[in-house]
Structure formats: C-alpha cells, structure tokens
Scaffold this active site. Structure first.
Site, PDB file in Angstrom:
ATOM      1  N   HIS A  73       0.859  -1.187   0.000  1.00 26.45           N
ATOM      2  CA  HIS A  73       0.000   0.000   0.000  1.00 26.45           C
ATOM      3  C   HIS A  73       0.895   1.236   0.000  1.00 26.45           C
ATOM      4  O   HIS A  73       1.659   1.467   0.927  1.00 26.45           O
ATOM      5  CB  HIS A  73      -0.936  -0.022   1.213  1.00 26.45           C
ATOM      6  N   GLU A 284       0.988  -4.458  11.286  1.00 30.10           N
ATOM      7  CA  GLU A 284       0.506  -3.094  11.040  1.00 30.10           C
ATOM      8  C   GLU A 284       1.312  -2.180  11.953  1.00 30.10           C
ATOM      9  O   GLU A 284       1.089  -2.137  13.167  1.00 30.10           O
ATOM     10  CB  GLU A 284      -0.994  -2.977  11.354  1.00 30.10           C
TER      11      GLU A 284
HETATM   12  O1  0X9 Z   1      -6.706  -3.927   4.683  1.00 29.51           O
HETATM   13  C1  0X9 Z   1      -5.557  -4.350   4.573  1.00 29.51           C
HETATM   14  O2  0X9 Z   1      -5.132  -4.834   3.527  1.00 29.51           O
HETATM   15  C2  0X9 Z   1      -4.636  -4.339   5.795  1.00 29.51           C
HETATM   16  N1  0X9 Z   1      -4.761  -3.084   6.510  1.00 29.51           N
HETATM   17  S1  0X9 Z   1      -4.229  -1.677   5.845  1.00 29.51           S
HETATM   18  O3  0X9 Z   1      -4.672  -0.591   6.696  1.00 29.51           O
HETATM   19  N2  0X9 Z   1      -2.644  -1.653   5.827  1.00 29.51           N
HETATM   20  O4  0X9 Z   1      -4.722  -1.598   4.505  1.00 29.51           O
HETATM   21  C3  0X9 Z   1      -5.033  -5.430   6.740  1.00 29.51           C
HETATM   22  C4  0X9 Z   1      -5.089  -6.796   6.158  1.00 29.51           C
HETATM   23  C5  0X9 Z   1      -5.462  -7.784   7.218  1.00 29.51           C
HETATM   24  N3  0X9 Z   1      -5.904  -9.032   6.683  1.00 29.51           N
HETATM   25  C6  0X9 Z   1      -5.017  -9.981   6.321  1.00 29.51           C
HETATM   26  N4  0X9 Z   1      -3.762  -9.787   6.496  1.00 29.51           N
HETATM   27  N5  0X9 Z   1      -5.463 -11.064   5.799  1.00 29.51           N
HETATM   28 ZN    ZN Z   2      -1.683  -1.740   4.065  1.00 30.44          ZN
END
Ligand code: 0X9
Ligand code: ZN
Length: 326
Positions: A73, A284
């Site tokens: 991202h 995160e």
């Molecule tokens: O939404 C996402 O892709 C991740 N959070 S972010 O704020 N960086 O965009 C979290 C993904 C969590 N789910 C998995 N890792 N499967």
């Molecule tokens: Zn992300």
C-alpha cells in the site's frame, strides 16, 4: 529522502541503497529482479520489482527461508523503511553481532522493499495513494487495484472482504492475480516454499514446517495471522497464537486473527498459509501513514527490528513454539 520525511528513502534511493549493499556484501547478498510493476508492464515508465536475497553463499545447503515484503500500500511510509533497515542490520552487523552472523549463515532472507513502486512514487508527493496505478480502473479519480485484495486464495468470496467498485480503495481487480505485482509475488512465494499442507483443508501443515512470510503494512499496532476471509480458525491456529504472541512481546502490538480487524479476501498471507501452509503474518506498524521520522526512529524501528530478527531465527519451525519439548 521524501521531502519533510527524510528518513524515508524514495523508490530510487531504496533501489540504489540495496544495490550498493549487494555490491559491498557480494558473498552475503544478491539483488534480484522478480518482475515488473503495472506501468513497466504497460510501457508507461514504472519499475522492476526487486528482491534483496541475503544469505552467506559460502555455506551451502538448504536453509529455512523468511520472505518479507513491504509497501504494498503506497501511502504506508514506515514498512519499506523497516525492511531496508533490517537489510542494513543483517549486512552491516555481520562481522560484529554474533546473532546476526548466525542468521545470515543459516537462513535465507528475501526482502521485497517496494511491492507497489508505481503507487509509492505518487504517495511520495504526499498523495494518499493506496492501490497500484492500473489506469484501466477508475482513471483520474482513484486509479488502480488494491493489491491486498487481488491474491488468489479465496479471491472475491467473502461478504465485505473486497470491493467490485473500481473506484473503491479495496477494489479487488478484474480477476485473481490480474495485477503484475500480485502475480510476481505469488509466483515468487510458490518458488520459495514447497506445499506443506495435507490433502484436506483441516490437515493444515505439519508442526515442524519450515519457512515464514511477513507482509508489513501500517498502521494500527497489530500482529495478524490467518485467516482473514473467515472467522473459522486455521488448522495451525495454536501455532499462530503462540507465534503471534511471541512477536507481540517484541513490538508491544496487539496479536489477533486478521478477520478480527475486518474480513478480507485475496490477501498475501492467506495465499502463503492457505495454499502452502507457510506461517504467514501481517504487521501493522505504528499509528499513522505518513509517520513523523522521530516516531519511526525512536519507536517503530527499535520496537520492530527485534521482531524481524526473532522471525529469522524461528523460521526453521515457527509453529513448534506452540508445543513444548516431548
Ligand atoms: O486492509 C488491509 O489490507 C490491511 N490493513 S491496511 O490498513 N494496511 O490496509 C489489513 C489486512 C489484514 N488481513 C489480512 N492480512 N489477511
Ligand atoms: Zn496496508
């Protein structure tokens, strides 16, 4: 660095620093091209997708592998800085730190600093870009595909796990692995790790399965493990709970199954685990996207580098943490 955020190397600076590390430490590392970004694939500028592979080439044989990728991202500044600082620690401290020397001798570490360099280039000017820059979707407004909804495992299967609206931030793309970044990373994962899962879904992977995959994002101070697409626990859940809690000792984050944050389908960690049985987790980092450098340097980096070092050590059998000696 990025203006106003000098501790974050630009894409070009990251590639240059990594190439320099590989040239300086040629017996310990290699700078490898694993594919092209969307723009490069479509002759619109763009970048190679580059992995820094770190291991002592003078010690041969099969070694447990740790694959880390960051900045999928684009607007998340801290993840690529952390993986680059991890590379520098592994290579620059090889001769002065016994733990680090052992890791570089007996592990294979694969670091993809920038999984979404096209998007990152835009985010470097302060734009809140998340997706890649695929111009065929929502041009001029909110271009691109969310790479962390474009992976193949349970792609487009879960209520609210991803979006079919191409202007949404979680747009899943036209099909699984439609994006060159997702395809390149999926192929790289399948090349690194053999399938360790049993024939039935409930079999999971053997407790002593080697290999580990970390996907580094920001933000929210979390350590997440599969599954994200369902609230069912995985067959290796006790291993993940032990591993996630241990990693959280280092960075002080909250450990939980990823669906607990919100449902997601087509994510990178669910592919490594769901398809191959590899211990795959998502971090995160921190409390912001464009995190101030002082926060990165004084907190996020010192909290998280030890978690990465620990991951490299336990990559020989990460699930075994859940099970004491016989
Ligand atoms: O939404 C996402 O892709 C991740 N959070 S972010 O704020 N960086 O965009 C979290 C993904 C969590 N789910 C998995 N890792 N499967
Ligand atoms: Zn992300």
């Amino acid at each position: 660095g990025i203006p106003g955020y000098e501790c974050y190397a630009t894409v070009e600076e990251t590639y240059q620093q990594a190439a320099d590390l590989a040239a300086t430490h040629s017996q310990l590392s290699e700078w490898i091209d694993i594919g092209d970004s969307w723009q490069k694939t479509n002759n619109q500028g763009g970048y190679d997708l580059m992995v820094l592979k770190i291991t002592n080439k003078n010690i041969s044989g099969e070694k447990p592998k740790l694959f880390i990728h960051s900045a999928m991202h684009a607007r998340e500044y801290t993840p690529a800085a952390l993986t680059l600082d991890f590379a520098k620690q592994l290579l620059n401290e090889y001769s002065s730190n016994a733990d680090i020397q052992w890791i570089v001798d007996h592990r294979e570490i694969h670091l993809l600093f920038h999984m979404n360099p096209d998007g990152r280039k835009i985010a470097e000017s302060g734009v809140y870009q998340r997706k890649n820059t695929n111009q065929n979707h929502c041009a001029n407004n909110s271009v691109g595909v969310d790479l962390n909804r474009n992976f193949a495992f349970f792609w487009n299967t879960t209520a609210n796990g991803s979006s079919g609206n191409e202007c949404d931030e979680t747009f899943r793309g036209a099909s699984a692995e439609s994006e060159p970044e997702t395809k390149a990373v999926s192929d790289y994962i399948r090349g690194l790790f053999p399938d360790a899962r049993g024939p039935n879904e409930q079999d999971g992977a053997p407790q002593d399965t080697p290999g580990m995959h970390l996907d580094i994002h920001s933000y929210s101070e979390l350590v997440l493990w599969p599954y994200g697409h369902t609230d069912r626990i995985s067959p290796n859940n006790s291993g993940f709970v032990a591993l996630g809690n241990k990693l959280a000792f280092f960075n002080g984050y909250t450990p939980q199954q990823s669906v607990g944050l919100y449902p997601t389908d087509g994510t990178s960690d669910d592919v490594s685990y769901g398809e191959l049985g590899i211990a795959a987790l998502t971090f995160e980092l921190g409390t912001n996207f464009f995190q101030q450098c002082s926060v990165y340097q004084n907190k996020i980096k010192p909290d998280n580098l030890p978690a990465l070092v620990y991951s490299a050590k336990v990559a020989a059998a990460p699930y075994l943490l859940a099970y004491g000696p016989e």
